[in-house]
Design a protein around this motif. Structure first.
Motif, mmCIF file in Angstrom:
data_model
loop_
_atom_site.group_PDB
_atom_site.id
_atom_site.type_symbol
_atom_site.label_atom_id
_atom_site.label_comp_id
_atom_site.label_asym_id
_atom_site.label_seq_id
_atom_site.Cartn_x
_atom_site.Cartn_y
_atom_site.Cartn_z
ATOM 1 N N GLY A 59 -51.608 50.632 10.655
ATOM 2 C CA GLY A 59 -52.548 51.676 11.077
ATOM 3 C C GLY A 59 -51.998 53.033 10.689
ATOM 4 N N GLY A 60 -52.327 54.045 11.451
ATOM 5 C CA GLY A 60 -51.799 55.374 11.186
ATOM 6 C C GLY A 60 -52.386 55.972 9.910
ATOM 7 N N ILE A 61 -51.562 56.688 9.183
ATOM 8 C CA ILE A 61 -52.018 57.387 7.976
ATOM 9 C C ILE A 61 -52.725 56.417 7.021
ATOM 10 C CG2 ILE A 61 -51.193 58.606 5.913
ATOM 11 C CD1 ILE A 61 -48.965 59.836 7.699
ATOM 12 N N LEU A 62 -52.160 55.214 6.881
ATOM 13 C CA LEU A 62 -52.717 54.269 5.898
ATOM 14 C C LEU A 62 -54.128 53.789 6.284
ATOM 15 C CD1 LEU A 62 -49.532 52.224 4.940
ATOM 16 C CD2 LEU A 62 -50.555 54.206 3.785
ATOM 17 N N ASN A 63 -54.419 53.801 7.560
ATOM 18 C CA ASN A 63 -55.771 53.502 8.024
ATOM 19 C C ASN A 63 -56.760 54.535 7.445
ATOM 20 O OD1 ASN A 63 -58.114 53.303 9.581
ATOM 21 N ND2 ASN A 63 -57.038 53.023 11.520
ATOM 22 N N ALA A 97 -60.170 56.370 16.619
ATOM 23 C CA ALA A 97 -60.404 56.275 18.062
ATOM 24 C C ALA A 97 -59.746 55.015 18.628
ATOM 25 C CB ALA A 97 -61.904 56.281 18.353
ATOM 26 N N HIS A 98 -59.739 53.961 17.821
ATOM 27 C CA HIS A 98 -59.140 52.703 18.258
ATOM 28 C C HIS A 98 -57.635 52.879 18.535
ATOM 29 C CE1 HIS A 98 -58.426 48.461 18.621
ATOM 30 N NE2 HIS A 98 -57.632 48.445 17.576
ATOM 31 N N GLU A 99 -56.968 53.652 17.666
ATOM 32 C CA GLU A 99 -55.527 53.904 17.876
ATOM 33 C C GLU A 99 -55.290 54.755 19.127
ATOM 34 O OE1 GLU A 99 -53.836 55.559 14.305
ATOM 35 O OE2 GLU A 99 -54.542 53.877 13.078
ATOM 36 N N ALA A 154 -49.940 75.910 15.052
ATOM 37 C CA ALA A 154 -51.102 75.451 14.302
ATOM 38 C C ALA A 154 -51.635 74.192 14.982
ATOM 39 C CB ALA A 154 -50.699 75.157 12.851
ATOM 40 N N SER A 155 -52.814 73.743 14.545
ATOM 41 C CA SER A 155 -53.431 72.592 15.239
ATOM 42 C C SER A 155 -52.955 71.252 14.700
ATOM 43 C CB SER A 155 -54.952 72.665 15.124
ATOM 44 O OG SER A 155 -55.373 72.364 13.802
ATOM 45 N N ASP A 156 -52.653 71.205 13.374
ATOM 46 C CA ASP A 156 -52.375 69.925 12.710
ATOM 47 C C ASP A 156 -53.596 69.008 12.732
ATOM 48 O OD1 ASP A 156 -50.943 68.111 11.233
ATOM 49 O OD2 ASP A 156 -49.768 67.328 12.889
ATOM 50 N N PHE A 157 -54.778 69.571 12.951
ATOM 51 C CA PHE A 157 -55.996 68.765 13.096
ATOM 52 C C PHE A 157 -56.022 67.592 12.105
ATOM 53 C CE2 PHE A 157 -60.759 68.583 12.071
ATOM 54 C CZ PHE A 157 -60.970 67.580 13.008
ATOM 55 N N ASN A 158 -56.047 66.382 12.645
ATOM 56 C CA ASN A 158 -56.122 65.147 11.854
ATOM 57 C C ASN A 158 -56.559 64.030 12.793
ATOM 58 O OD1 ASN A 158 -53.754 63.143 12.523
ATOM 59 N ND2 ASN A 158 -52.850 65.184 12.669
ATOM 60 N N PRO A 159 -57.059 62.911 12.239
ATOM 61 C CA PRO A 159 -57.638 61.891 13.123
ATOM 62 C C PRO A 159 -56.598 61.094 13.902
ATOM 63 C CG PRO A 159 -57.705 61.161 10.842
ATOM 64 C CD PRO A 159 -57.240 62.592 10.816
ATOM 65 N N GLY A 160 -55.310 61.184 13.518
ATOM 66 C CA GLY A 160 -54.300 60.362 14.157
ATOM 67 C C GLY A 160 -53.519 61.073 15.244
ATOM 68 N N SER A 161 -52.862 62.183 14.868
ATOM 69 C CA SER A 161 -51.912 62.764 15.814
ATOM 70 C C SER A 161 -52.431 63.996 16.542
ATOM 71 C CB SER A 161 -50.586 63.089 15.106
ATOM 72 O OG SER A 161 -50.758 64.111 14.174
ATOM 73 N N CYS A 162 -53.586 64.527 16.144
ATOM 74 C CA CYS A 162 -54.209 65.608 16.931
ATOM 75 C C CYS A 162 -55.659 65.801 16.529
ATOM 76 C CB CYS A 162 -53.463 66.936 16.788
ATOM 77 S SG CYS A 162 -54.168 68.204 17.875
ATOM 78 N N MET A 163 -56.553 65.218 17.287
ATOM 79 C CA MET A 163 -57.977 65.289 16.963
ATOM 80 C C MET A 163 -58.597 66.530 17.607
ATOM 81 S SD MET A 163 -60.223 63.635 15.165
ATOM 82 C CE MET A 163 -61.992 63.312 15.049
ATOM 83 N N SER A 164 -57.973 67.672 17.357
ATOM 84 C CA SER A 164 -58.527 68.936 17.867
ATOM 85 C C SER A 164 -58.122 70.068 16.938
ATOM 86 C CB SER A 164 -57.999 69.246 19.270
ATOM 87 O OG SER A 164 -58.361 70.567 19.649
ATOM 88 N N PHE A 165 -59.052 71.009 16.742
ATOM 89 C CA PHE A 165 -58.705 72.193 15.947
ATOM 90 C C PHE A 165 -58.841 73.471 16.777
ATOM 91 C CE2 PHE A 165 -63.008 70.716 14.611
ATOM 92 C CZ PHE A 165 -63.753 71.651 15.320
#
Ligand code: NIG
Ligand code: FE
Length: 395
Positions: free
Chosen positions: A91-95, A71-73, A303-314
């Protein structure tokens, strides 16, 4: 993609989890009734008069197994930072990797299952889940086993993808080649031997994995029975689409910056283009050329790519809306892309993605006047029922 094969006043008969008959209700009595077992027990009947029945959504690209949030990003981006700026600052994936490494397999399964249940309420009946937030042998195995167990234990259709090459972890920043060797020499053989993943993916991108190591990783995956997928041409045009064609990938995904040569190569090799409208929307970094891909004859999935960084939606209906408004896909193309072509991206189009005899009985009942409203009337859930393998899910 424009031919949906709509049947008005239709009936569907599901037996033992499969679609046994589908056709106009005028033929129901003579055809479907004959197929019912003599003393049909436990047959549920549902009257969907005035509603629309479509195939369950196939979300063919997610990173939905994660811990923590970003959320911070999100807030930093709203103030002008880009995804790449944030990644460069660690940050990003490594976060997310830090959080996943310290989570237990049980915790990862629990949070993923919560999302899976919510997804089914919104119509997704088959989902692909990637690893890639572990990036050590042990942590990738932890994710891989967790995904595999969900696949075995849960009713939702799960497809497992290994993406050890999602980012180079901090321990290897001084020797990036050594990390690719770890993926090839240790992770892939471990996962291949145990048959834990159907696909092997790589983030082929500047600052992540270059063309050469991507190719070697995908070839290694193939040798262990995992079909290739590629995160291609998302932030820069590196040539991932051509690579996907050369290694015979099931799909190349993202493609915001694909060029004409990449499109032609994908078409000639029959690679599915998996577009991720939610990422372009969430990162505000431009959309993939859906029209050029479709007009060239490339099968397009969304597709959604649902993930916390680049798309927080499914939400697959939301992805369809964005595809229509921002990528100029028609509502018919968007629906096909979210169902049958998603299945094709997972090499599952023989068993799911459309309402055809012999396929899994994965159906959605939507209280809308016609299918266009699924994308048109956005931001609300129109589904009154999700049916997975013939079982009506109550919610
Ligand atoms: O598909 N592009 C690479 N991987 C993901 C992002 C994952 C993340 O940011 O955590 C994607 O967008
Ligand atoms: Fe992705």
């Amino acid at each position: 993609m424009r031919e949906l094969g709509i049947v008005d006043n239709a009936g569907v008969l599901c037996l033992e989890g499969k679609i046994a008959w589908v056709g106009p209700m005028s033929e129901w009595t003579s055809r479907a009734n004959r197929m019912l077992p003599p003393r049909a027990q436990g047959i549920e009947e549902f009257d969907a008069a005035g509603m629309v029945v479509v195939p369950g959504f196939v979300d063919s690209h997610t990173h939905m197994m994660f811990a923590g949030d970003r959320a911070h990003e999100f807030a930093l981006r709203s103030a002008g930072a880009t995804y790449q700026d944030i990644a460069r600052q660690g940050g990003g994936i490594l976060n997310t990797v830090l959080h996943v490494r310290s989570a237990s397999k049980k915790e990862l399964k629990r949070s993923t299952l919560r999302y899976m249940n919510e997804m089914m309420k919104q119509g997704t009946t088959t989902v692909e889940i990637k690893t890639g937030y572990g990036l050590t042998l042990d942590a990738e195995i932890k994710m891989m086993e967790a995904i595999h167990e969900l696949k075995e234990e849960e009713m939702m259709g799960v497809v497992a993808t290994f993406i050890g090459a999602h980012a180079v972890p901090p321990e290897f920043t001084e020797d990036r080649a050594a990390y690719a060797e770890l993926v090839i020499g240790q992770m892939i053989p471990y996962i291949g031997k145990r048959n834990l993943a159907q696909f092997c993916d790589v983030f082929c991108e500047q600052g992540y994995f270059d063309l050469d190591s991507s190719r070697r990783i995908l070839e290694a995956g193939k040798a262990w029975g995992m079909m290739p997928k590629v995160h291609a041409e998302e932030l820069t045009s590196l040539g991932g689409a051509k690579l996907a064609a050369q290694v015979g990938a099931a799909s190349a995904d993202h493609l915001e910056r694909v060029d004409d040569a990449g499109i032609a190569a994908m078409r000639d090799a029959g690679v599915v283009a998996t577009l991720l409208p939610g990422v372009s929307f969430f990162l505000n970094h431009g959309y993939a050329p859906a029209r050029a891909l479709i007009d060239a004859g490339v099968p397009v999935a969304i597709a959604s790519d649902f993930n916390p960084g680049s798309c927080m939606s499914f939400s697959m209906p939301l992805m369809m809306t964005i595809a229509c408004t921002q990528m100029r896909m028609s509502p018919e193309e968007a629906l096909c892309a979210a169902t049958l072509n998603g299945a094709a991206a997972l090499r599952l189009s023989a068993t799911c993605g459309s309402i055809e005899v012999g396929k899994n009985a994965d159906l959605l009942v939507a209280d809308v006047p016609d299918y266009t409203h699924l994308a048109y009337h956005f931001g609300m859930n129109h589904l009154v029922k999700t049916i997975k393998n013939g079982t009506i899910l109550e919610f």
